[in-house]
Design a protein around this motif. Structure first.
Motif, PDB file in Angstrom:
ATOM      1  N   LEU A   1       0.828  -1.201   0.000  1.00  0.00           N
ATOM      2  CA  LEU A   1       0.000   0.000   0.000  1.00  0.00           C
ATOM      3  C   LEU A   1       0.867   1.256   0.000  1.00  0.00           C
ATOM      4  N   MET A   2       1.883   1.297   0.843  1.00  0.00           N
ATOM      5  CA  MET A   2       2.792   2.448   0.868  1.00  0.00           C
ATOM      6  C   MET A   2       3.489   2.622  -0.476  1.00  0.00           C
ATOM      7  N   TYR A   3       3.926   1.515  -1.070  1.00  0.00           N
ATOM      8  CA  TYR A   3       4.616   1.596  -2.359  1.00  0.00           C
ATOM      9  C   TYR A   3       3.701   2.182  -3.433  1.00  0.00           C
ATOM     10  N   ASN A   4       2.458   1.737  -3.480  1.00  0.00           N
ATOM     11  CA  ASN A   4       1.531   2.239  -4.504  1.00  0.00           C
ATOM     12  C   ASN A   4       1.171   3.696  -4.276  1.00  0.00           C
ATOM     13  N   VAL A   5       1.013   4.099  -3.022  1.00  0.00           N
ATOM     14  CA  VAL A   5       0.710   5.502  -2.739  1.00  0.00           C
ATOM     15  C   VAL A   5       1.863   6.401  -3.178  1.00  0.00           C
ATOM     16  N   PHE A   6       3.083   6.017  -2.835  1.00  0.00           N
ATOM     17  CA  PHE A   6       4.246   6.821  -3.231  1.00  0.00           C
ATOM     18  C   PHE A   6       4.436   6.802  -4.752  1.00  0.00           C
ATOM     19  N   GLY A   7       4.234   5.650  -5.371  1.00  0.00           N
ATOM     20  CA  GLY A   7       4.378   5.581  -6.820  1.00  0.00           C
ATOM     21  C   GLY A   7       3.364   6.443  -7.542  1.00  0.00           C
ATOM     22  N   PHE A   8       2.123   6.408  -7.090  1.00  0.00           N
ATOM     23  CA  PHE A   8       1.083   7.233  -7.711  1.00  0.00           C
ATOM     24  C   PHE A   8       1.363   8.720  -7.484  1.00  0.00           C
ATOM     25  N   THR A   9       1.816   9.072  -6.278  1.00  0.00           N
ATOM     26  CA  THR A   9       2.128  10.472  -5.988  1.00  0.00           C
ATOM     27  C   THR A   9       3.283  10.979  -6.844  1.00  0.00           C
ATOM     28  N   LEU A  10       4.341  10.189  -6.974  1.00  0.00           N
ATOM     29  CA  LEU A  10       5.478  10.592  -7.805  1.00  0.00           C
ATOM     30  C   LEU A  10       5.087  10.739  -9.270  1.00  0.00           C
ATOM     31  N   SER A  11       4.229   9.835  -9.765  1.00  0.00           N
ATOM     32  CA  SER A  11       3.803   9.930 -11.160  1.00  0.00           C
ATOM     33  C   SER A  11       2.993  11.199 -11.410  1.00  0.00           C
ATOM     34  N   LYS A  12       2.200  11.618 -10.415  1.00  0.00           N
ATOM     35  CA  LYS A  12       1.426  12.847 -10.577  1.00  0.00           C
ATOM     36  C   LYS A  12       2.320  14.081 -10.480  1.00  0.00           C
ATOM     37  N   ILE A  13       3.301  14.040  -9.589  1.00  0.00           N
ATOM     38  CA  ILE A  13       4.204  15.188  -9.432  1.00  0.00           C
ATOM     39  C   ILE A  13       5.089  15.362 -10.662  1.00  0.00           C
ATOM     40  N   ARG A  14       5.653  14.268 -11.142  1.00  0.00           N
ATOM     41  CA  ARG A  14       6.569  14.347 -12.288  1.00  0.00           C
ATOM     42  C   ARG A  14       5.844  14.412 -13.616  1.00  0.00           C
ATOM     43  N   GLY A  15       4.587  13.967 -13.645  1.00  0.00           N
ATOM     44  CA  GLY A  15       3.850  13.967 -14.905  1.00  0.00           C
ATOM     45  C   GLY A  15       4.224  12.839 -15.832  1.00  0.00           C
ATOM     46  N   GLU A  16       4.977  11.860 -15.338  1.00  0.00           N
ATOM     47  CA  GLU A  16       5.404  10.719 -16.125  1.00  0.00           C
ATOM     48  C   GLU A  16       5.263   9.453 -15.293  1.00  0.00           C
ATOM     49  N   ASP A  17       5.047   8.352 -15.975  1.00  0.00           N
ATOM     50  CA  ASP A  17       4.933   7.058 -15.305  1.00  0.00           C
ATOM     51  C   ASP A  17       6.017   6.146 -15.863  1.00  0.00           C
ATOM     52  N   ASP A  18       7.169   6.158 -15.233  1.00  0.00           N
ATOM     53  CA  ASP A  18       8.302   5.397 -15.738  1.00  0.00           C
ATOM     54  C   ASP A  18       8.993   4.669 -14.587  1.00  0.00           C
ATOM     55  N   GLU A  19      10.175   4.132 -14.880  1.00  0.00           N
ATOM     56  CA  GLU A  19      10.895   3.334 -13.897  1.00  0.00           C
ATOM     57  C   GLU A  19      11.407   4.166 -12.722  1.00  0.00           C
ATOM     58  N   MET A  20      11.621   5.453 -12.927  1.00  0.00           N
ATOM     59  CA  MET A  20      12.095   6.295 -11.835  1.00  0.00           C
ATOM     60  C   MET A  20      11.076   6.360 -10.701  1.00  0.00           C
ATOM     61  N   ASN A  21       9.801   6.362 -11.053  1.00  0.00           N
ATOM     62  CA  ASN A  21       8.764   6.351 -10.023  1.00  0.00           C
ATOM     63  C   ASN A  21       8.787   5.038  -9.240  1.00  0.00           C
ATOM     64  N   THR A  22       9.005   3.949  -9.938  1.00  0.00           N
ATOM     65  CA  THR A  22       9.062   2.640  -9.278  1.00  0.00           C
ATOM     66  C   THR A  22      10.219   2.568  -8.298  1.00  0.00           C
ATOM     67  N   ILE A  23      11.402   2.993  -8.740  1.00  0.00           N
ATOM     68  CA  ILE A  23      12.584   2.942  -7.876  1.00  0.00           C
ATOM     69  C   ILE A  23      12.433   3.905  -6.699  1.00  0.00           C
ATOM     70  N   GLY A  24      11.955   5.112  -6.966  1.00  0.00           N
ATOM     71  CA  GLY A  24      11.784   6.072  -5.895  1.00  0.00           C
ATOM     72  C   GLY A  24      10.750   5.639  -4.871  1.00  0.00           C
ATOM     73  N   ALA A  25       9.621   5.090  -5.348  1.00  0.00           N
ATOM     74  CA  ALA A  25       8.572   4.638  -4.427  1.00  0.00           C
ATOM     75  C   ALA A  25       9.052   3.480  -3.566  1.00  0.00           C
ATOM     76  N   ALA A  26       9.777   2.538  -4.151  1.00  0.00           N
ATOM     77  CA  ALA A  26      10.279   1.400  -3.378  1.00  0.00           C
ATOM     78  C   ALA A  26      11.314   1.838  -2.351  1.00  0.00           C
ATOM     79  N   THR A  27      12.185   2.795  -2.718  1.00  0.00           N
ATOM     80  CA  THR A  27      13.202   3.270  -1.780  1.00  0.00           C
ATOM     81  C   THR A  27      12.558   4.006  -0.605  1.00  0.00           C
ATOM     82  N   ILE A  28      11.621   4.890  -0.895  1.00  0.00           N
ATOM     83  CA  ILE A  28      10.936   5.626   0.177  1.00  0.00           C
ATOM     84  C   ILE A  28      10.147   4.672   1.075  1.00  0.00           C
ATOM     85  N   THR A  29       9.528   3.675   0.466  1.00  0.00           N
ATOM     86  CA  THR A  29       8.776   2.698   1.262  1.00  0.00           C
ATOM     87  C   THR A  29       9.681   1.949   2.224  1.00  0.00           C
ATOM     88  N   GLY A  30      10.833   1.517   1.744  1.00  0.00           N
ATOM     89  CA  GLY A  30      11.775   0.817   2.618  1.00  0.00           C
ATOM     90  C   GLY A  30      12.267   1.686   3.763  1.00  0.00           C
TER      91      GLY A  30
END
Length: 203
Positions: free
Chosen positions: A133-162
């Protein structure tokens, strides 16, 4: 005497191989070959090889993070519950094999095993579900902030979640959690893009 005409054979939903005199609809292909004996449908009008779904205007052809989040969270909760239940069963079997528990009744052993399975299953499902749940919330938030849905959002969301998942344990556990999230997400992105990576290396 009425003239006899050849209207072709008779199928389940009408005639084929000729023309239906009652509907005045030709049931042969343009090239003269017969069509399906069950349906009066010309294969030339079928969509062969094209998209099999209709995408509304402005909508992406693939599901975004928000749509994928529901299946990911639900699947992770069920996977965590299954792992916890199996671990609880293993622990209960080990405890029942001990000397102290050999004299217990069968109903007591079953009750202990059921308690372990339920407790471990709920604990694991809760832990895994919170992480996803934390990973998806951070990933969705990063995609909205950056305006892109790419691998950077995945890596950033997983790192913040950890990092946040281990935030109550201190600095070192936080760093370890962030490192684990970074490593796992990086490997996942490399696996999903292995074809592009190999193609670029070949060039």
């Amino acid at each position: 005497m009425m003239d006899q005409q050849n209207y072709g054979a008779s199928g389940l939903f009408g005639s084929y191989g000729g023309s239906d005199p009652s509907l005045n609809i030709p049931v042969t292909k343009g090239g003269g070959g017969s069509i399906s004996p069950f349906l009066n449908v010309d294969p030339n009008y079928l969509n062969l090889g094209g998209p099999q779904f209709i995408v509304p205007t402005g909508q992406a052809r693939t599901r975004g993070r928000f749509e994928l989040a529901f299946s990911q969270i639900g699947g992770s909760v069920m996977a965590g519950a299954l792992y916890g239940a199996l671990n609880g069963a293993r622990v209960s079997v080990r405890e029942n094999l001990q000397v102290e528990s050999k004299h217990l009744a069968g109903k007591v052993k079953f009750s202990q095993a059921l308690t372990q399975v339920t407790k471990q299953g709920a604990t694991s499902a809760n832990a895994v579900g919170v992480v996803v749940l934390m990973y998806n919330v951070f990933g969705f938030t990063l995609s909205k902030i950056r305006g892109e849905d790419d691998e950077m959002n995945t890596i950033g969301a997983a790192t913040i979640t950890g990092i946040l998942y281990k935030s109550s344990k201190g600095i070192k556990p936080m760093a370890a959690g962030g490192a684990v999230g970074l490593a796992v997400s990086t490997l996942w992105c490399l696996y999903n893009n292995k074809d592009k990576t190999w193609d670029s290396n070949a060039l």
